[in-house]
Design a protein around this motif. Structure first.
Motif, mmCIF file in Angstrom:
data_model
loop_
_atom_site.group_PDB
_atom_site.id
_atom_site.type_symbol
_atom_site.label_atom_id
_atom_site.label_comp_id
_atom_site.label_asym_id
_atom_site.label_seq_id
_atom_site.Cartn_x
_atom_site.Cartn_y
_atom_site.Cartn_z
ATOM 1 N N LEU A 43 0.825 -1.215 0.000
ATOM 2 C CA LEU A 43 0.000 0.000 0.000
ATOM 3 C C LEU A 43 0.859 1.265 0.000
ATOM 4 N N ALA A 44 2.049 1.226 0.573
ATOM 5 C CA ALA A 44 2.934 2.389 0.627
ATOM 6 C C ALA A 44 4.336 1.930 1.001
ATOM 7 N N ASP A 45 5.294 2.807 0.730
ATOM 8 C CA ASP A 45 6.682 2.517 1.090
ATOM 9 C C ASP A 45 7.094 3.171 2.408
ATOM 10 N N ARG A 46 6.422 4.266 2.760
ATOM 11 C CA ARG A 46 6.715 4.960 4.011
ATOM 12 C C ARG A 46 5.416 5.381 4.664
ATOM 13 N N VAL A 47 5.418 5.380 6.017
ATOM 14 C CA VAL A 47 4.251 5.839 6.779
ATOM 15 C C VAL A 47 4.746 6.742 7.909
ATOM 16 N N ASN A 48 4.090 7.893 8.080
ATOM 17 C CA ASN A 48 4.392 8.803 9.192
ATOM 18 C C ASN A 48 3.110 9.109 9.951
ATOM 19 N N VAL A 49 3.212 9.200 11.254
ATOM 20 C CA VAL A 49 2.074 9.598 12.083
ATOM 21 C C VAL A 49 2.332 11.023 12.583
ATOM 22 N N LEU A 50 1.357 11.911 12.355
ATOM 23 C CA LEU A 50 1.463 13.306 12.760
ATOM 24 C C LEU A 50 0.432 13.604 13.844
ATOM 25 N N LEU A 51 0.845 14.269 14.914
ATOM 26 C CA LEU A 51 -0.070 14.668 15.993
ATOM 27 C C LEU A 51 -0.011 16.179 16.126
ATOM 28 N N TYR A 52 -1.169 16.827 16.071
ATOM 29 C CA TYR A 52 -1.239 18.299 16.112
ATOM 30 C C TYR A 52 -1.518 18.776 17.538
ATOM 31 N N HIS A 53 -0.755 19.819 17.968
ATOM 32 C CA HIS A 53 -0.924 20.421 19.295
ATOM 33 C C HIS A 53 -1.423 21.850 19.117
ATOM 34 N N PRO A 54 -2.721 22.081 19.210
ATOM 35 C CA PRO A 54 -3.272 23.415 18.892
ATOM 36 C C PRO A 54 -2.768 24.530 19.806
ATOM 37 N N GLN A 55 -2.504 24.201 21.096
ATOM 38 C CA GLN A 55 -2.084 25.268 22.009
ATOM 39 C C GLN A 55 -0.711 25.825 21.660
ATOM 40 N N HIS A 56 0.152 24.982 21.068
ATOM 41 C CA HIS A 56 1.491 25.442 20.667
ATOM 42 C C HIS A 56 1.601 25.652 19.148
ATOM 43 N N CYS A 118 -0.255 10.700 0.320
ATOM 44 C CA CYS A 118 -1.647 10.657 0.808
ATOM 45 C C CYS A 118 -1.663 10.951 2.293
ATOM 46 N N LEU A 119 -2.470 11.921 2.711
ATOM 47 C CA LEU A 119 -2.624 12.272 4.117
ATOM 48 C C LEU A 119 -4.082 12.091 4.509
ATOM 49 N N LEU A 120 -4.349 11.199 5.504
ATOM 50 C CA LEU A 120 -5.690 10.938 5.994
ATOM 51 C C LEU A 120 -5.799 11.422 7.439
ATOM 52 N N PRO A 121 -6.937 12.036 7.805
ATOM 53 C CA PRO A 121 -7.060 12.627 9.157
ATOM 54 C C PRO A 121 -7.296 11.577 10.249
ATOM 55 N N LEU A 122 -6.734 11.880 11.452
ATOM 56 C CA LEU A 122 -7.048 11.125 12.673
ATOM 57 C C LEU A 122 -8.087 11.936 13.435
ATOM 58 N N VAL A 123 -9.230 11.308 13.694
ATOM 59 C CA VAL A 123 -10.369 12.042 14.261
ATOM 60 C C VAL A 123 -10.781 11.410 15.576
ATOM 61 N N SER A 124 -11.127 12.288 16.563
ATOM 62 C CA SER A 124 -11.656 11.826 17.847
ATOM 63 C C SER A 124 -12.733 12.792 18.289
ATOM 64 N N SER A 125 -13.926 12.256 18.575
ATOM 65 C CA SER A 125 -15.071 13.069 19.026
ATOM 66 C C SER A 125 -15.348 14.218 18.059
ATOM 67 N N GLY A 126 -15.231 13.950 16.746
ATOM 68 C CA GLY A 126 -15.542 14.956 15.738
ATOM 69 C C GLY A 126 -14.450 15.976 15.510
ATOM 70 N N GLU A 127 -13.302 15.863 16.184
ATOM 71 C CA GLU A 127 -12.216 16.829 16.016
ATOM 72 C C GLU A 127 -10.978 16.115 15.468
ATOM 73 N N ILE A 128 -10.300 16.802 14.534
ATOM 74 C CA ILE A 128 -9.074 16.257 13.949
ATOM 75 C C ILE A 128 -7.911 16.579 14.874
ATOM 76 N N TYR A 129 -7.137 15.585 15.261
ATOM 77 C CA TYR A 129 -6.000 15.814 16.141
ATOM 78 C C TYR A 129 -4.680 15.357 15.515
ATOM 79 N N GLY A 130 -4.736 14.889 14.261
ATOM 80 C CA GLY A 130 -3.526 14.452 13.587
ATOM 81 C C GLY A 130 -3.831 13.827 12.257
ATOM 82 N N GLY A 131 -2.844 13.121 11.735
ATOM 83 C CA GLY A 131 -3.049 12.476 10.452
ATOM 84 C C GLY A 131 -2.031 11.393 10.205
ATOM 85 N N CYS A 132 -2.335 10.528 9.211
ATOM 86 C CA CYS A 132 -1.425 9.472 8.769
ATOM 87 C C CYS A 132 -0.955 9.799 7.362
#
Length: 689
Positions: A43-56, A118-132
């Motif tokens: 499906l892919a050669d590389r995978v990265n997990v991104l986590l967004y910190h809104p306060q910073h 390809c970047l797909l969102p990570l969602v929790s309780s209707g809010e995006i907090y990161g992506g794959c």
């Protein structure tokens, strides 16, 4: 785009993948595991997990074991992650479009040129907090089924990421709670230790002991303003040698010291001290003690309310520094120490005012001393004296015979009076008699009384000390000087509680509690047939040994203060302070005459003092054997003898004793701390035979 997550992977396959991903302990492991899965499925050669910190406004990156700086994390938040936050849908593009849209992000070492992104969102309780991020090296795009698989995997990753975040939050809270619990225990231990002391010296030593125990700090000092204007009194403990720390009490001019800055600002001071820097004499001494190694200093103000009471100075050898967590805890400890310091200073002031009051209306105090105001109270907080007072408390409640042993001048009569005052017999006055001061021919008459005509000169009947002490206590001082022929009669009174007056055959019955004292070795006298064996064992029911003053040097400052104010009051002098150097000098001296000798020295000093500060200098005491021991000649090096050989020779001659009047430091004419520093520099750890 509609898709069914189970349609392609299958229920069992999705379960296995989910179980595998849920077992990952952190985000890096999750990214590595996800990379292996997508490679297996092509499906892919590389995978990265991104986590967004809104306060910073930063993005944490997990993949390829890359570590980002805070600036790079902020830059990453302006790339594809920003797009997906505003438009929560799959972002798919080739390298050319990626580089054109986010050139700064593309320049990061995280991204090398690729085929498809390809970047797909990570969602929790209707809010995006990161992506794959899924990256293919080839330019081949993803089919609809492959995208369905990627969406399914992203949903599973979202569940796993939530679990890891929850676990990390729990671990973080547990660590915080554990640290807070440990800090609380330290705070309670220090608070209980320092607040239980009222004497200023004890507060300082307890503070140093507790802080060193919990933080391993090399040197702890408490600085307060001296009674002398523009001077500071410094109580220090240096842990150069863990087994025997160096306790120092010194006075220095305030001008130019680091403490002066803290007194002025009321704020903490944190700095490094190097040998080449200009520094006040006290700071310079810290460098000398540790062979001119750099020091990290922390000076904290000791405030209670609006009052600036002093400064706590902490020194770490080298540049280890103080962590933020330790500084926060030390700040709380400083607040507790300030309370203890305020209590100790208040107690010191109360004692000063108390001593300066007239004795008008103090009949109760004088009655305790049985009409002898010079006896004073029992003074001593050393361990050996506390043991003596415990023994006094134990035996006072009984009627047992007590034998007080101790050198001349140690206060044997004072202990006898304390036993009587705490006993059931204290309603009657204690009767005392010095066996050495009474001629042998009159001693029997004085003890047991006589009838008229019993001997030449006995013109009237006389009641003896035993009869006077009926229902009370009889103190026989220097009982070892009692004539051998009189000892059987004393033994009979102790055993039978009856005797006969001289010249009478009538038995007198008495109820007397005997307290005896001697400075002689009764056991040796028994062996030499100078004292009756049976009388010795009758007297030795409850022996109490009084330590000489040289065995309790920590009590000397208390004794000096008490004696100074008492004698000054008796001589109508107004003395309300004693220099720290005086207390330090008196503490270092030997006292063969014990408290009595110390009292004589203090009385002479009071007479010589002009003003309200006790004046005591060594030249005034050169006539005393105590001072002569301090003023011993300095040992000079022999021809061809270097510093190492000189120190080793003097250490051999003093049997390895460093401190004290007979110690090597005194023989060399230097301070003990200076000698220890030189020994450490020269590699002298023990005396070679």
């Amino acid at each position: 785009m509609a898709y069914t997550p189970m349609s392609d992977i299958g229920q069992q396959g999705l379960f296995d993948i989910t179980q595998t991903l849920l077992q990952q302990p952190d985000f890096s492991a999750l990214a590595d595991c996800l990379t292996r899965l997508v490679k297996q499925g092509a499906l892919a050669d590389r995978v990265n997990v991104l986590l967004y910190h809104p306060q910073h406004r930063q993005v944490s990156f997990y993949g390829r074991d890359k570590t980002l700086t805070p600036d790079q994390q902020s830059l990453l938040a302006t790339g594809p992650m920003q797009r997906i936050l505003s438009r929560p849908e799959a972002l798919i593009c080739p390298w050319r479009e990626f580089e054109a849209a986010w050139p700064q992000v593309a320049s990061l070492p995280l991204y090398t040129p690729f085929g498809r992104y390809c970047l797909l969102p990570l969602v929790s309780s209707g809010e995006i907090y990161g992506g794959c991020e899924f990256i293919r090296d080839s330019n081949k795009g993803w089919s609809e089924k492959e995208l369905e698989r990627l969406h399914t995997l992203t949903q599973v990753v979202g569940l796993c990421a939530q679990q890891i975040r929850s676990t990390q939050d729990i671990d973080h809270h547990c660590q915080v709670l554990s640290r807070e619990r440990d800090d609380f225990r330290i705070l309670v231990a220090v608070t209980n230790a320092v607040l239980s002391k009222l004497d200023l010296d004890e507060v300082m030593q307890e503070t140093a002991r507790e802080i060193h125990h919990h933080f391993a700090i090399d040197s702890i000092s408490i600085v307060v303003r001296s009674s002398r204007k523009a001077w500071l009194t410094i109580y220090s403990t240096h842990f150069v040698d863990e087994a025997s720390p160096i306790h120092d009490l010194s006075e220095v001019p305030e001008a130019g010291t680091l403490s002066e800055q803290v007194f002025a600002s009321g704020e903490m001071l944190l700095l490094n001290l190097y040998p080449q820097q200009q520094a006040a004499s006290y700071e310079r001494r810290l460098l000398e003690l540790w062979d001119n190694q750099a020091q990290t200093l922390c000076l904290m103000p000791l405030k209670f309310g609006d009052n600036m009471l002093g400064v706590m100075k902490l020194a770490q050898c080298g540049e280890r520094g103080f962590s933020a967590a330790n500084l926060e805890l030390l700040h709380q400890i400083a607040e507790r120490i300030a309370i203890a310091l305020d209590n100790a200073l208040a107690w010191q002031e109360i004692n000063r005012l108390k001593e300066s009051l007239t004795d008008k209306g103090s009949w109760a105090t004088e009655s305790i001393n049985a009409g002898n105001p010079d006896v004073g109270e029992i003074i001593g907080r050393s361990e050996v004296m506390m043991d003596v007072l415990k023994q006094v408390e134990i035996v006072a409640a009984s009627d047992s015979t007590v034998l007080i042993l101790g050198e001349t001048g140690t206060g044997k009569e004072l202990i006898a009076r304390a036993i009587h005052n705490q006993s059931q017999r204290n309603r009657r006055r204690m009767v005392k008699m010095n066996c050495a001061a009474m001629p042998a021919g009159l001693l029997e008459s004085d003890l047991f009384g006589h009838e008229r005509g019993a001997f030449t000169g006995a013109n009237t009947q006389r009641i003896g000390r035993f009869e006077l002490a009926d229902k009370s206590s009889l103190f026989l001082d220097e009982v070892g000087d009692m004539p051998l022929e009189l000892q059987p009669k004393l033994l009979r009174v102790l055993q039978e509680k009856e005797f006969e007056r001289l010249g009478s055959n009538k038995l007198q019955t008495v109820d007397v509690r005997l307290i005896a004292a001697t400075n002689r070795d009764l056991k040796q006298m028994v062996a030499d047939r100078e004292f009756r064996n049976d009388l010795y064992y009758r007297l030795n029911v409850f022996p109490i040994r009084l330590p000489p003053l040289r065995e309790r040097p920590e009590d000397i400052p208390l004794l000096v203060k008490s004696l100074t104010f008492k004698i000054a009051h008796r001589l109508n002098r107004n003395i309300d302070s004693i220099p720290a150097e005086t207390l330090s000098m008196l503490r270092r001296m030997e006292w063969p005459g014990n408290v009595r000798e110390l009292e004589n020295v203090i009385e002479r000093a009071v007479l010589m003092t002009r003003g309200n500060v006790l004046h005591l200098s060594l030249p005034e005491m050169l006539d005393t054997p105590t001072a002569k021991k301090i003023a011993a000649p300095v040992t000079e090096p022999r021809e061809g003898e270097d510093e190492y050989q000189l120190i080793m020779r003097v250490l051999r001659e003093t049997n390895g004793v460093v401190a004290g009047p007979r110690g090597a430091a005194q023989r060399l004419g230097i301070k003990r701390t200076t000698l220890l520093s030189r020994m450490k520099r020269l590699g002298i750890n023990k005396v070679e035979s």
